[in-house]
Design a protein around this motif. Structure first.
Motif, PDB file in Angstrom:
ATOM      1  N   CYS A 185       0.843  -1.203   0.000  1.00 45.29           N
ATOM      2  CA  CYS A 185       0.000   0.000   0.000  1.00 45.29           C
ATOM      3  C   CYS A 185       0.876   1.250   0.000  1.00 45.29           C
ATOM      4  O   CYS A 185       0.553   2.243  -0.652  1.00 45.29           O
ATOM      5  CB  CYS A 185      -0.950  -0.013   1.196  1.00 45.29           C
ATOM      6  SG  CYS A 185      -2.337  -1.174   0.997  1.00 45.29           S
ATOM      7  N   VAL A 218      -5.772  -0.083  -1.954  1.00 45.58           N
ATOM      8  CA  VAL A 218      -6.642  -0.572  -0.877  1.00 45.58           C
ATOM      9  C   VAL A 218      -6.618  -2.102  -0.926  1.00 45.58           C
ATOM     10  O   VAL A 218      -6.790  -2.699  -1.995  1.00 45.58           O
ATOM     11  CB  VAL A 218      -8.095  -0.082  -1.068  1.00 45.58           C
ATOM     12  CG1 VAL A 218      -8.985  -0.562   0.073  1.00 45.58           C
ATOM     13  CG2 VAL A 218      -8.150   1.439  -1.177  1.00 45.58           C
ATOM     14  N   GLU A 247     -14.801   6.564  -0.839  1.00 47.01           N
ATOM     15  CA  GLU A 247     -14.293   6.550   0.534  1.00 47.01           C
ATOM     16  C   GLU A 247     -15.152   5.690   1.445  1.00 47.01           C
ATOM     17  O   GLU A 247     -14.642   5.016   2.347  1.00 47.01           O
ATOM     18  CB  GLU A 247     -14.212   7.976   1.091  1.00 47.01           C
ATOM     19  CG  GLU A 247     -13.041   8.777   0.573  1.00 47.01           C
ATOM     20  CD  GLU A 247     -11.703   8.114   0.860  1.00 47.01           C
ATOM     21  OE1 GLU A 247     -11.495   7.659   2.005  1.00 47.01           O
ATOM     22  OE2 GLU A 247     -10.878   8.033  -0.059  1.00 47.01           O
ATOM     23  N   CYS A 249     -14.243   1.994   1.977  1.00 46.08           N
ATOM     24  CA  CYS A 249     -12.949   1.661   2.569  1.00 46.08           C
ATOM     25  C   CYS A 249     -12.916   2.021   4.049  1.00 46.08           C
ATOM     26  O   CYS A 249     -13.652   2.891   4.515  1.00 46.08           O
ATOM     27  CB  CYS A 249     -11.819   2.417   1.863  1.00 46.08           C
ATOM     28  SG  CYS A 249     -11.834   2.258   0.062  1.00 46.08           S
ATOM     29  N   GLU A 250     -12.065   1.327   4.771  1.00 44.33           N
ATOM     30  CA  GLU A 250     -11.805   1.679   6.162  1.00 44.33           C
ATOM     31  C   GLU A 250     -10.316   1.513   6.419  1.00 44.33           C
ATOM     32  O   GLU A 250      -9.615   0.822   5.672  1.00 44.33           O
ATOM     33  CB  GLU A 250     -12.629   0.816   7.121  1.00 44.33           C
ATOM     34  CG  GLU A 250     -12.422  -0.675   7.000  1.00 44.33           C
ATOM     35  CD  GLU A 250     -13.404  -1.489   7.833  1.00 44.33           C
ATOM     36  OE1 GLU A 250     -12.943  -2.398   8.546  1.00 44.33           O
ATOM     37  OE2 GLU A 250     -14.618  -1.217   7.779  1.00 44.33           O
ATOM     38  N   VAL A 251      -9.826   2.148   7.470  1.00 47.48           N
ATOM     39  CA  VAL A 251      -8.401   2.112   7.796  1.00 47.48           C
ATOM     40  C   VAL A 251      -8.158   1.040   8.856  1.00 47.48           C
ATOM     41  O   VAL A 251      -8.849   0.991   9.874  1.00 47.48           O
ATOM     42  CB  VAL A 251      -7.911   3.477   8.307  1.00 47.48           C
ATOM     43  CG1 VAL A 251      -6.436   3.402   8.720  1.00 47.48           C
ATOM     44  CG2 VAL A 251      -8.102   4.548   7.238  1.00 47.48           C
ATOM     45  N   ARG A 258      -5.322   0.814   4.111  1.00 51.75           N
ATOM     46  CA  ARG A 258      -6.768   0.804   3.929  1.00 51.75           C
ATOM     47  C   ARG A 258      -7.222  -0.543   3.390  1.00 51.75           C
ATOM     48  O   ARG A 258      -6.473  -1.243   2.715  1.00 51.75           O
ATOM     49  CB  ARG A 258      -7.197   1.922   2.978  1.00 51.75           C
ATOM     50  CG  ARG A 258      -6.997   3.322   3.538  1.00 51.75           C
ATOM     51  CD  ARG A 258      -7.637   4.368   2.634  1.00 51.75           C
ATOM     52  NE  ARG A 258      -7.080   4.331   1.298  1.00 51.75           N
ATOM     53  CZ  ARG A 258      -7.727   4.721   0.195  1.00 51.75           C
ATOM     54  NH1 ARG A 258      -8.983   5.138   0.280  1.00 51.75           N
ATOM     55  NH2 ARG A 258      -7.140   4.685  -0.996  1.00 51.75           N
TER      56      ARG A 258
END
Length: 205
Positions: A81, A89, A133, A136-138, A143
């Motif tokens: 990444c 991602v 956005e 997706c999550e962190v 991500r």
């Protein structure tokens, strides 16, 4: 950074460049690209000096890591990444595995990215696209697609219905997704994909 200060780097010069890069690398599990280093004020001809001093490790031709960065089992995800400089991602089978959805045990590391550069490693399976956005999550230093988006991607990608049923069932059992989120995720998908998700929801009860 103490090592550079002790070597005669003043507090307003190259030490500041190294400190700035270190702050960025800390958000990327210690990884950074050559372009990121140059962007933080470190000239390319100075890279070898840091490598020889044991402060940097060269991971790939254009990818480095701070040598004192702690190692984790997620380093490979953070590494690639970072190589794509925030434009990648973790997705598909790799995202399902990280979310604890099913038992796919992927052979490749799946990434979604709009970046068209040549893949530097045959372990990567790239899906060239741009994600919203909300899809997706962190997770730590990288991500990953949300469980709902992951399920939709795999429904569209051709995994068997039995495997999809297990993936969706696990995500629901873990409290990572619910039927409303999955219905919203397939709102703009082809009917065949929506039908497969609906069957998986029925199987999950």
């Amino acid at each position: 950074m103490t090592g550079w200060t002790d070597s005669g780097y003043d507090a307003t010069g190259r030490a500041d460049a190294d400190d700035s890069l270190r702050r960025l690398a800390a958000t990327q599990a210690g990884f950074f690209t050559a372009r990121q280093a140059v962007g933080h004020g470190i000239a390319a001809h100075d890279f070898a000096e840091r490598i020889e001093a044991g402060l940097w490790i060269r991971v790939e031709t254009e990818l480095f890591r701070l040598s004192d960065s702690p190692r984790t089992k997620f380093d490979e995800f953070a590494q690639w990444c970072t190589w794509y400089e925030g434009e990648a991602v973790v997705s598909h089978q790799s995202a399902a595995d990280l979310h604890g959805m099913g038992h796919l045990q992927p052979r490749f590391l799946h990434l979604s990215t709009p970046d068209q550069r040549t893949v530097p490693n045959n372990r990567l399976a790239l899906h060239h696209r741009t994600l919203a956005e909300e899809d997706c999550e962190v997770v730590g230093a990288f991500r990953i697609t949300t469980p709902a988006r992951t399920a939709v991607d795999l429904a569209a990608g051709g995994v068997s219905q039995e495997v999809l049923d297990e993936l969706v069932g696990d995500a629901i059992a873990l409290g990572r997704v619910d039927s409303d989120q999955l219905h919203a995720a397939v709102a703009n998908q082809p009917a065949a994909v929506a039908d497969r998700i609906e069957l998986a929801l029925l199987a999950a009860g």
